[in-house]
Structure formats: C-alpha cells, structure tokens
Design a protein around this motif. Structure first.
Motif, mmCIF file in Angstrom:
data_model
loop_
_atom_site.group_PDB
_atom_site.id
_atom_site.type_symbol
_atom_site.label_atom_id
_atom_site.label_comp_id
_atom_site.label_asym_id
_atom_site.label_seq_id
_atom_site.Cartn_x
_atom_site.Cartn_y
_atom_site.Cartn_z
ATOM 1 N N ARG A 11 0.718 -1.302 -0.062
ATOM 2 C CA ARG A 11 0.225 -0.071 -0.019
ATOM 3 C C ARG A 11 0.821 1.322 0.117
ATOM 4 O O ARG A 11 0.528 2.422 -0.080
ATOM 5 C CB ARG A 11 -0.949 0.046 1.367
ATOM 6 N N LEU A 12 2.146 1.161 -0.020
ATOM 7 C CA LEU A 12 3.123 2.500 0.104
ATOM 8 C C LEU A 12 3.284 2.721 -1.328
ATOM 9 O O LEU A 12 3.288 1.815 -2.221
ATOM 10 C CB LEU A 12 4.516 1.907 0.692
ATOM 11 N N PRO A 13 3.769 4.060 -1.549
ATOM 12 C CA PRO A 13 3.858 4.995 -0.662
ATOM 13 C C PRO A 13 2.462 5.500 -0.055
ATOM 14 O O PRO A 13 1.246 5.216 -0.605
ATOM 15 C CB PRO A 13 4.422 6.294 -1.369
ATOM 16 N N HIS A 14 2.730 6.064 1.188
ATOM 17 C CA HIS A 14 1.552 6.432 1.899
ATOM 18 C C HIS A 14 0.983 8.048 1.265
ATOM 19 O O HIS A 14 1.701 8.588 0.769
ATOM 20 C CB HIS A 14 1.826 6.664 3.617
ATOM 21 N N ILE A 15 -0.127 8.318 2.129
ATOM 22 C CA ILE A 15 -0.510 9.565 1.486
ATOM 23 C C ILE A 15 -0.005 10.673 2.151
ATOM 24 O O ILE A 15 -0.367 11.945 1.751
ATOM 25 C CB ILE A 15 -2.125 9.583 1.938
ATOM 26 N N TRP A 16 0.968 10.505 3.364
ATOM 27 C CA TRP A 16 1.286 11.511 4.108
ATOM 28 C C TRP A 16 1.981 12.731 3.132
ATOM 29 O O TRP A 16 2.924 12.163 2.580
ATOM 30 C CB TRP A 16 1.983 11.160 5.498
ATOM 31 N N CYS A 17 2.089 13.930 3.707
ATOM 32 C CA CYS A 17 2.829 14.708 3.093
ATOM 33 C C CYS A 17 4.428 14.839 3.275
ATOM 34 O O CYS A 17 4.714 14.273 4.635
ATOM 35 C CB CYS A 17 2.464 16.350 3.545
ATOM 36 N N ARG A 53 -5.274 7.584 9.588
ATOM 37 C CA ARG A 53 -5.035 6.821 8.444
ATOM 38 C C ARG A 53 -4.002 5.666 8.513
ATOM 39 O O ARG A 53 -3.924 4.810 7.613
ATOM 40 C CB ARG A 53 -4.899 7.819 7.402
ATOM 41 N N ALA A 54 -3.072 6.052 9.353
ATOM 42 C CA ALA A 54 -2.174 5.085 9.671
ATOM 43 C C ALA A 54 -2.613 3.388 9.767
ATOM 44 O O ALA A 54 -1.814 2.661 9.208
ATOM 45 C CB ALA A 54 -1.471 5.392 11.113
ATOM 46 N N THR A 55 -3.745 3.429 10.098
ATOM 47 C CA THR A 55 -4.404 2.029 10.083
ATOM 48 C C THR A 55 -4.230 1.186 8.939
ATOM 49 O O THR A 55 -4.335 0.126 8.867
ATOM 50 C CB THR A 55 -5.729 2.100 10.868
ATOM 51 N N GLY A 56 -4.380 2.215 7.792
ATOM 52 C CA GLY A 56 -4.701 1.523 6.544
ATOM 53 C C GLY A 56 -3.299 0.782 6.381
ATOM 54 O O GLY A 56 -3.295 -0.093 5.200
ATOM 55 N N TYR A 57 -2.185 1.128 6.722
ATOM 56 C CA TYR A 57 -0.877 0.642 6.355
ATOM 57 C C TYR A 57 -0.277 -0.399 7.442
ATOM 58 O O TYR A 57 0.635 -0.970 7.169
ATOM 59 C CB TYR A 57 0.260 1.892 6.384
ATOM 60 N N LEU A 58 -1.160 -0.815 8.334
ATOM 61 C CA LEU A 58 -0.794 -1.759 9.343
ATOM 62 C C LEU A 58 -1.276 -3.076 9.123
ATOM 63 O O LEU A 58 -2.602 -3.324 8.971
ATOM 64 C CB LEU A 58 -1.181 -1.191 10.938
ATOM 65 N N ASP A 59 -0.275 -3.968 8.899
ATOM 66 C CA ASP A 59 -0.827 -5.559 8.579
ATOM 67 C C ASP A 59 -1.179 -6.088 9.883
ATOM 68 O O ASP A 59 -0.257 -6.923 10.429
ATOM 69 C CB ASP A 59 0.315 -6.144 7.914
ATOM 70 N N LEU A 60 -2.096 -5.644 10.755
ATOM 71 C CA LEU A 60 -2.449 -6.333 11.775
ATOM 72 C C LEU A 60 -3.937 -6.243 11.880
ATOM 73 O O LEU A 60 -4.707 -6.278 10.995
ATOM 74 C CB LEU A 60 -2.057 -5.160 13.511
ATOM 75 N N ASN A 61 -4.546 -6.674 12.967
ATOM 76 C CA ASN A 61 -5.978 -6.357 13.065
ATOM 77 C C ASN A 61 -6.199 -4.939 13.106
ATOM 78 O O ASN A 61 -5.836 -4.217 14.000
ATOM 79 C CB ASN A 61 -6.628 -6.928 14.282
ATOM 80 N N THR A 62 -6.895 -4.268 11.955
ATOM 81 C CA THR A 62 -7.116 -2.901 12.186
ATOM 82 C C THR A 62 -8.594 -2.512 11.602
ATOM 83 O O THR A 62 -9.257 -3.109 11.330
ATOM 84 C CB THR A 62 -6.110 -2.238 11.151
ATOM 85 N N VAL A 63 -8.759 -1.259 12.529
ATOM 86 C CA VAL A 63 -10.329 -0.759 12.183
ATOM 87 C C VAL A 63 -9.949 0.370 11.896
ATOM 88 O O VAL A 63 -9.646 1.415 12.640
ATOM 89 C CB VAL A 63 -11.435 -0.864 13.420
ATOM 90 N N HIS A 64 -10.372 1.141 10.839
ATOM 91 C CA HIS A 64 -10.498 2.341 10.409
ATOM 92 C C HIS A 64 -11.813 2.962 10.677
ATOM 93 O O HIS A 64 -12.833 2.657 9.722
ATOM 94 C CB HIS A 64 -9.903 2.544 8.873
ATOM 95 N N SER A 65 -12.041 3.683 11.630
ATOM 96 C CA SER A 65 -13.494 3.656 12.196
ATOM 97 C C SER A 65 -14.113 4.768 11.654
ATOM 98 O O SER A 65 -13.997 5.161 10.438
ATOM 99 C CB SER A 65 -13.723 3.267 13.632
#
Ligand SMILES: Cc1ncc(C[n+]2csc(CCOP(=O)(O)OP(=O)(O)O)c2C)c(N)n1
Ligand code: SF4
Length: 285
Positions: free
Chosen positions: A13-19, A56-68
């Motif tokens: 999913r990288l590069p990330h969206i951050w500036c 938005r960091a949750t989108g890059y983590l390969d863990l159990n994540t919730v982007h709520s």
C-alpha cells in the motif's frame, strides 16, 4: 534491506498519503518498534483509528485494524477490549478526532480506566480537511477557521485526561523518537487507560499559516521547547510558558481496571444466579 517492522506493514500500500515532513510516520514507526520490543503479535494486536491524516495510519498496518468513524475510535476500541480482553488494543487518533468530536468518548474511557492505549497525534489542526483549528491550537496561531489568530485557550490534554481518571499519561515529541517509543511501550504495558500525546509537525496545514513553516525548523523548535518533567517541576509558571513538558506525567497502578472489574462483577452475578435457579428447581425458598 528489510526492516523488522515491515512484517507489520502492508508494504504494497506504500507510498503513504502523508505529506513530506509529516510527523505521522515517525509516531507510527515508534509504535511498531515498541510492538517489536514487547514481542506483540499481529494476531493479538488491534489498532483502531478514527478519521484524519493520523488515523489513516491503520490502513498501512498489517495487524487487526479498524479504520472507524470520526471521533469514535475509542468507542470501537472499548467494544473490542470488552469482547477480547486478551488482545492489546491501541487507538490512533488526532487532536480533532480525539479531543473535539471524540472528546466525550475520551473522558469516559479515562473515567472507566479501560485497558486501552490511546496515542493522540497532536498537530494543533485538522490536517485532513484543510487546516481548521482544533481544541489544542495555541492562542495566536492561525487556521482556516481562525485567519486572524486563535483566541480560545487550548486544552492541555494530559491535564484533561488526568482529571478524567487516566492512569498512565505521557507526552513525547516526534523530534525525540526514542523517548516516544519508550513512552508508547510503557503505555502498552500499563494495565488501565494509557494516554500518550505525541506532538507532531504538520508542515502543510499548520506550517502554511504559522511559523516555522519549514519542517526541520518545526522539529527543532519543538525540541528546543521540550522539557523533561523533572526539570519542569523546578520551574515557575512564567518560565514554563510555551514549553512542552515531556515524559511520564502521571501513573497510578492502584485504580481498578474496567474490563477486569466488569468481569469480576459478571462472574459473581452468574454464580449468584446459578444458586438462585438451583434453589428454585429444588423448591427451596
Ligand atoms: C462526522 C464527521 N464530521 C466531520 C468529518 C470531517 N473530518 C474528517 S477528518 C477531520 C478532522 C481531522 O483532524 P485531526 O483529528 O486533528 O487529524 P489530522 O488530520 O490532523 O491528523 C474532520 C473534521 C467526518 N469525517 N465525519
Ligand atoms: S496535511 Fe498535515 S497531518 Fe495531514 S498528511 Fe499533510 S502534513 Fe500530515
């Protein structure tokens, strides 16, 4: 070279969206290194984000994540912790997400002292939506919604959560990443509600309107303003004006943790109920 933390990242999913220069990646990296140090596993770690650049960091983590949803990360995390107390539950939230729309969830999680670690990325603005002021913006700073300067005083979130009952409270800055990593690690190890304020630069939406605009200068000025708690205790309120007090600011291991207290109560009620039903069946009054 592959870094050890990459096992916890969706590298595809990288590069990330951050500036460029955004502090969010620094805090995310510090969290992942804390995870490695603690030997936490992907399977038993949950990270819940709200909505915002930091969440938005949750989108890059390969863990159990919730982007709520905006402001509700702690509510989601509370449900997860109650269902799976064996999981390490961490919240990633911004100052807008966690202290404005989500402020009510924050104070009640502190009051309950539920065993969640909340990492609040404080950049003083709503980065994702274009630089509106947040409740942590310092007086005089400019935002799209405060073009002539903020006049409302900011929350000191560490004091707010202490008053609300959090039992581990720490503050770190992106410019001192090793300290931040240690503070996050201690927060995860703490049994109870842990709050870590991570002061991060937002060169785009904050830096566009406020000095210093340059991210290196931003990190340097935060470093220059940061002061360890022990040193701050020797200083007057006047000397502390504009300083960022860092380190573990409060810790209390004696207050009961919510999920354990709830489970104890539930077990007791179930046992009493079993006795009542048995007596009813046996015709005993
Ligand atoms: C209910 C609701 N209201 C407003 C929004 C728009 N919104 C998305 S992110 C955000 C603010 C994010 O600011 P912050 O939490 O400080 O995070 P940052 O982007 O600075 O990391 C807002 C107002 C939304 N998504 N949902
Ligand atoms: S707008 Fe600010 S907080 Fe959002 S990614 Fe850019 S620098 Fe980071």
């Amino acid at each position: 070279m592959t870094l050890a933390i990459e096992q916890f990242l969706h590298t595809r999913r990288l590069p990330h969206i951050w500036c460029p220069g955004c502090g969010n990646g620094i805090v995310t990296g510090a969290f992942l290194r804390a995870m490695l140090d603690l030997g936490l596993t992907r399977e038993k770690t949950v990270v819940v984000g709200g909505i915002g650049c930091s969440s938005r960091a949750t989108g890059y983590l390969d863990l159990n994540t919730v982007h709520s949803i905006h402001g509700r990360a702690i509510a989601f995390a509370t449900g997860i912790k109650m269902a799976r107390p064996d999981f390490t539950v961490v919240v990633f939230t911004g100052d807008g997400d966690g202290a404005a729309i989500g402020g009510n969830h924050l104070i009640h999680a502190c009051r309950r002292n539920i065993d969640i670690t909340c990492i609040l990325f404080n950049n003083q603005v709503y980065g994702m939506t274009g630089g509106q002021l947040s409740p942590t913006m310092n007086v005089g700073n400019k935002a799209t919604t405060a073009p002539f300067g903020q006049v409302e005083p900011p929350f000191d979130l560490c004091k707010l959560v202490e008053g609300a009952g959090a039992t581990y409270i720490a503050r770190g800055i992106a410019g001192r990443v090793r300290q931040l990593e240690k503070l996050i690690k201690q927060g995860i190890e703490h049994k109870g509600f842990a709050f870590i304020e991570a002061v991060v630069p937002c060169p785009t939406e904050y830096g566009r309107r406020n000095a210093p605009a340059n991210v290196v200068d931003m990190l340097e000025s935060e470093r220059a303003a940061s002061i360890a708690k022990a040193k701050a205790e020797q200083m007057s309120p006047e000397e502390l004006a504009g300083k960022i007090i860092t380190g573990v600011l409060h810790q209390d291991g004696a207050k009961p943790e919510f999920q354990s207290a709830y489970e104890t109560m539930a077990t007791k009620v179930q046992a009493e109920e079993a006795v009542r039903i048995r007596k009813l069946r046996e015709g005993v009054r």
